[in-house]
Enzyme design. Structure first.
Site, PDB file in Angstrom:
ATOM      1  N   ASP A  23       0.831  -1.211   0.000  1.00 33.73           N
ATOM      2  CA  ASP A  23       0.000   0.000   0.000  1.00 33.73           C
ATOM      3  C   ASP A  23       0.862   1.257   0.000  1.00 33.73           C
ATOM      4  OD1 ASP A  23       0.966   0.034   2.561  1.00 33.73           O
ATOM      5  OD2 ASP A  23      -0.981   0.200   3.550  1.00 33.73           O
ATOM      6  N   ASP A  96       7.711   5.316  21.353  1.00 34.36           N
ATOM      7  CA  ASP A  96       7.689   6.774  21.408  1.00 34.36           C
ATOM      8  C   ASP A  96       6.436   7.197  22.171  1.00 34.36           C
ATOM      9  OD1 ASP A  96       8.189   9.486  20.640  1.00 34.36           O
ATOM     10  OD2 ASP A  96       9.137   8.716  18.814  1.00 34.36           O
ATOM     11  N   ASP A 197       8.596  12.169  23.935  1.00 41.61           N
ATOM     12  CA  ASP A 197       8.527  13.312  23.040  1.00 41.61           C
ATOM     13  C   ASP A 197       8.409  14.621  23.829  1.00 41.61           C
ATOM     14  OD1 ASP A 197       8.207  14.163  20.209  1.00 41.61           O
ATOM     15  OD2 ASP A 197       6.239  14.863  20.872  1.00 41.61           O
ATOM     16  N   GLU A 252      13.343  13.479  24.852  1.00 48.20           N
ATOM     17  CA  GLU A 252      13.738  14.486  23.868  1.00 48.20           C
ATOM     18  C   GLU A 252      13.725  15.817  24.595  1.00 48.20           C
ATOM     19  OE1 GLU A 252      12.389  16.414  19.626  1.00 48.20           O
ATOM     20  OE2 GLU A 252      10.941  16.019  21.192  1.00 48.20           O
ATOM     21  N   HIS A 325      14.429  11.880  12.714  1.00 48.84           N
ATOM     22  CA  HIS A 325      13.320  12.128  11.788  1.00 48.84           C
ATOM     23  C   HIS A 325      12.942  13.609  11.671  1.00 48.84           C
ATOM     24  CE1 HIS A 325      11.661  12.138  15.739  1.00 48.84           C
ATOM     25  NE2 HIS A 325      10.524  12.624  15.292  1.00 48.84           N
ATOM     26  N   ASP A 326      13.575  14.480  12.461  1.00 46.29           N
ATOM     27  CA  ASP A 326      13.245  15.911  12.441  1.00 46.29           C
ATOM     28  C   ASP A 326      14.307  16.787  11.769  1.00 46.29           C
ATOM     29  OD1 ASP A 326      10.883  15.578  13.894  1.00 46.29           O
ATOM     30  OD2 ASP A 326      11.891  15.847  15.822  1.00 46.29           O
TER      31      ASP A 326
HETATM   32  O1  ISL Z   1      12.140  20.002  14.357  1.00 46.19           O
HETATM   33  C1  ISL Z   1      11.858  20.837  15.191  1.00 46.19           C
HETATM   34  C2  ISL Z   1      11.210  22.113  14.869  1.00 46.19           C
HETATM   35  O2  ISL Z   1      11.700  22.636  13.690  1.00 46.19           O
HETATM   36  C3  ISL Z   1      12.088  20.535  16.556  1.00 46.19           C
HETATM   37  O3  ISL Z   1      12.102  21.661  17.328  1.00 46.19           O
HETATM   38  C4  ISL Z   1      10.977  19.583  16.967  1.00 46.19           C
HETATM   39  O4  ISL Z   1       9.734  20.069  16.590  1.00 46.19           O
HETATM   40  C5  ISL Z   1      10.948  19.418  18.425  1.00 46.19           C
HETATM   41  O5  ISL Z   1      12.182  18.873  18.756  1.00 46.19           O
HETATM   42  C6  ISL Z   1       9.850  18.480  18.823  1.00 46.19           C
HETATM   43  O6  ISL Z   1       9.861  17.285  18.087  1.00 46.19           O
HETATM   44  C7  ISL Z   1       9.032  16.251  18.469  1.00 46.19           C
HETATM   45  O7  ISL Z   1       7.696  16.651  18.688  1.00 46.19           O
HETATM   46  C8  ISL Z   1       6.974  17.100  17.555  1.00 46.19           C
HETATM   47  C9  ISL Z   1       7.092  16.172  16.351  1.00 46.19           C
HETATM   48  O8  ISL Z   1       6.624  16.809  15.207  1.00 46.19           O
HETATM   49  C10 ISL Z   1       8.519  15.743  16.124  1.00 46.19           C
HETATM   50  O9  ISL Z   1       8.585  14.813  15.064  1.00 46.19           O
HETATM   51  C11 ISL Z   1       9.018  15.164  17.420  1.00 46.19           C
HETATM   52  O10 ISL Z   1      10.295  14.600  17.313  1.00 46.19           O
HETATM   53  C12 ISL Z   1       5.533  17.192  17.996  1.00 46.19           C
HETATM   54  O11 ISL Z   1       5.128  15.987  18.589  1.00 46.19           O
HETATM   55 CA    CA Z   2       2.061  -1.209   4.208  1.00 48.36          CA
END
Ligand code: ISL
Ligand code: CA
Length: 548
Positions: A23, A96, A197, A252, A325-326
């Site tokens: 998918d 997470d 998170d 985090e 991932h950010d």
């Molecule tokens: O990438 C950032 C902003 O540009 C970071 O400040 C990030 O948003 C921050 O570290 C928080 O990240 C985490 O919480 C967010 C989510 O989008 C991110 O993927 C996660 O790692 C909200 O849950």
């Molecule tokens: Ca799949």
């Protein structure tokens, strides 16, 4: 073995790792199919980004049901099998935990916004406006006001991320009980811990002070993060739940500083076990964040590693990472993703795997995956990128190509393109239509190619991981930065009473002279296979040496 200090973490972004049912979306069965691969790298711990039920406004960081698996990823049965398969291979699983906010489609929020008198209303922050404007000037991490107006209630709710991610009110004891129940549910299944998170954001300043928006990093540190009751909440969660299980946490840490880090991670505080600080992740950000870039500075980068190591000392523990991932792919951001992609990927691997702190490897780094540059914004999926696009478009001097260039450098989709398994269609990630385009470099950069060549990045990771595990000095040894102001060389010692290692990293494509005081060490491993010149380092050369 102290598994969480000596082990190696591998981060899997489930949407992008491996699709088992065509998918186009990576899933749990896909991960199960690849566990032998993960174990073969020498990984001990898997951190899985959220797989819970979610409308996916922020790819799973907006959870609508903490007790079920998102059907796109599979079923609870698949999850149970994943956990068992991870444990059967001697590895552990961190999930997470996103409890600063929920989805606006979570049952609690749906009730919360029905009226102001039901018990769920107070699960979130509802404030009256000020003369038709939001309660204060707070802005969301993803741009725009952090407040959303709800006409039926004539009130605003707080969302530090998207409007589909309302912040939970931890002042309410019932909220904290719910969080305890959620964590018990997953720990009772046998998971080994959580990545928490944005955990320093859970306690809010209830006077909701106006923020000085000229520097967003400062706003995070002094207004959003480290609120008055954060330590009380974490100690309570630790006492009520964490301390009753064989489990560990990594928080985090946006807004956690060197001054405050040990309040969160010192062992005697009984709060968290380790954190990811984000200082080096904003090293090339200006005061307005990632789409406001400034130049990278190596001495400042080295200083961040060294001062954080000193700040934590032997009271607490860090996890070491260069991307997740950010943030952009590490080789594109800190290395050279062109001519020296292989050498600089290995150099960055050496940095992660020879620091004090638990190494965390983001999937794909082990084959040197790079940033991607889609030609059109239509190919982008990340809510942060798309929100900023809408905001910046309002500016009279907006230029679409300039914005696209910023996204190419800093956008989060750089790290969310699918894992590159082989050179077949869609890189062996899916036989369907992938949810986001592949990085076109997959025909050259893929696991199959890397496994086939001894000189590849993947083999270097495996070798380095073995070396780290064989030498306590590389895990526990003191860290000492050498030549802090050198513009090209990142050099440091890792030392215990018995062993001493010297690490030399040439962060540049220019050759450089090795300082003569550093002669006389013996090489353990390096990223060039031939002609070890004792006086010079080649482009992006990395060496691990020992004195014994
Ligand atoms: O990438 C950032 C902003 O540009 C970071 O400040 C990030 O948003 C921050 O570290 C928080 O990240 C985490 O919480 C967010 C989510 O989008 C991110 O993927 C996660 O790692 C909200 O849950
Ligand atoms: Ca799949």
């Amino acid at each position: 073995m102290t598994w969480w200090k000596e082990g190696i973490i591998y981060q899997i972004y489930p949407r992008s790792f491996r699709d088992s049912n065509s998918d186009g979306i990576g899933d749990i069965r896909g991960i199960i199919d690849k566990l032998d691969y993960v174990a073969s790298l020498g990984i001990d711990i898997i951190w899985l980004n959220p797989v819970f039920e979610s409308p996916n406004d922020d790819n799973g960081y907006d959870i609508s049901d903490y007790y079920s698996i998102h059907p796109e990823f599979g079923s609870m049965k698949d999850f149970d099998e994943l956990l068992e398969s991870i444990h059967n291979r001697g590895m552990r699983l961190l999930m997470d935990l996103v409890v600063n906010h929920t989805s606006d489609e979570h049952a609690w929020f749906l009730k919360s916004k029905e009226n102001a008198i039901n018990p769920y209303h107070d699960f979130y922050f509802w404030l009256p406006g000020k003369e038709g404007s939001p309660p204060n000037n707070w802005i969301s991490f993803f741009g725009g006001s952090a407040w959303e107006y709800e006409p039926d209630l004539d009130a605003y709710y707080l969302h530090l991320f998207t409007r589909k991610q309302p912040d939970l009110n931890w002042e309410n004891e019932q909220v904290r009980k719910e969080v305890q129940d959620i964590t018990r549910f997953w720990l009772d299944k046998g998971i080994d811990g959580f990545r928490l998170d944005v955990i320093p954001l859970i306690s809010k300043r209830l006077d909701f002070p106006e923020a000085d928006l000229s520097d967003f990093g400062k706003v995070i540190e002094t207004v959003y993060s480290n609120g008055p009751r954060v330590h009380e909440y974490l100690q309570e969660l630790n006492k009520e739940v964490f301390s009753n299980y064989d489990m560990k946490t990594v928080g985090e840490g946006p807004g956690i500083t060197q001054k405050t880090v040990n309040d969160y991670v010192a062992a005697d505080r009984k709060e968290l076990d380790m954190i990811f600080h984000l200082d080096h992740m904003s090293i090339d950000h200006g005061p307005q964040g990632r789409f406001d870039p400034v130049a990278f500075d190596l001495p400042a980068f080295k200083e961040i590693f060294s001062s954080w190591d000193q700040a934590v000392g032997d009271r607490g523990w860090l996890s070491i990472f260069l991307d997740n991932h950010d943030f952009p792919r590490m080789v594109s951001r800190f290395g050279n993703d062109g001519e020296f992609r292989v050498e600089s990927s290995k150099l960055l691997a050496m940095l992660i795997l020879t620091m004090r702190g638990t190494p965390c490897i983001y999937f794909g780094s082990e084959i040197g995956m790079t940033n991607v540059a889609f030609d059109s914004l239509l190919d982008y999926r990340d809510v942060e990128t798309l929100n900023y696009y809408e905001i910046y478009k309002q500016n009279s001097d907006f230029d679409e190509l300039d914005f696209l260039n910023l996204v190419h450098r800093q956008g989060r989709d750089n790290v969310r393109t699918p894992m590159q398994w082989d050179h077949s269609a869609h890189a062996g990630f899916t036989t369907g239509e992938p949810w986001i385009k592949l990085n076109p470099r997959y025909t050259e950069i893929n696991v199959e190619n890397d496994l086939a060549s001894d000189a590849s990045i993947i083999h270097f990771y495996r070798d380095l991981i073995k070396i780290r595990k064989a030498h306590p000095a590389l895990v526990y040894g003191e860290f000492e930065l050498l030549y802090p102001n050198h513009p090209q060389l990142f050099a440091y010692l890792r030392t215990t009473g018995d062993e001493s290692f010297l690490i030399l990293l040439n962060f540049s494509e220019d050759q450089m002279e090795i300082p003569t005081e550093l002669y006389g060490y013996k090489e353990v491993i390096g990223n060039y296979r031939v002609s070890h010149d004792h006086e010079k380092l080649k482009s992006w050369e990395a060496r691990l040496l020992t004195s014994h």
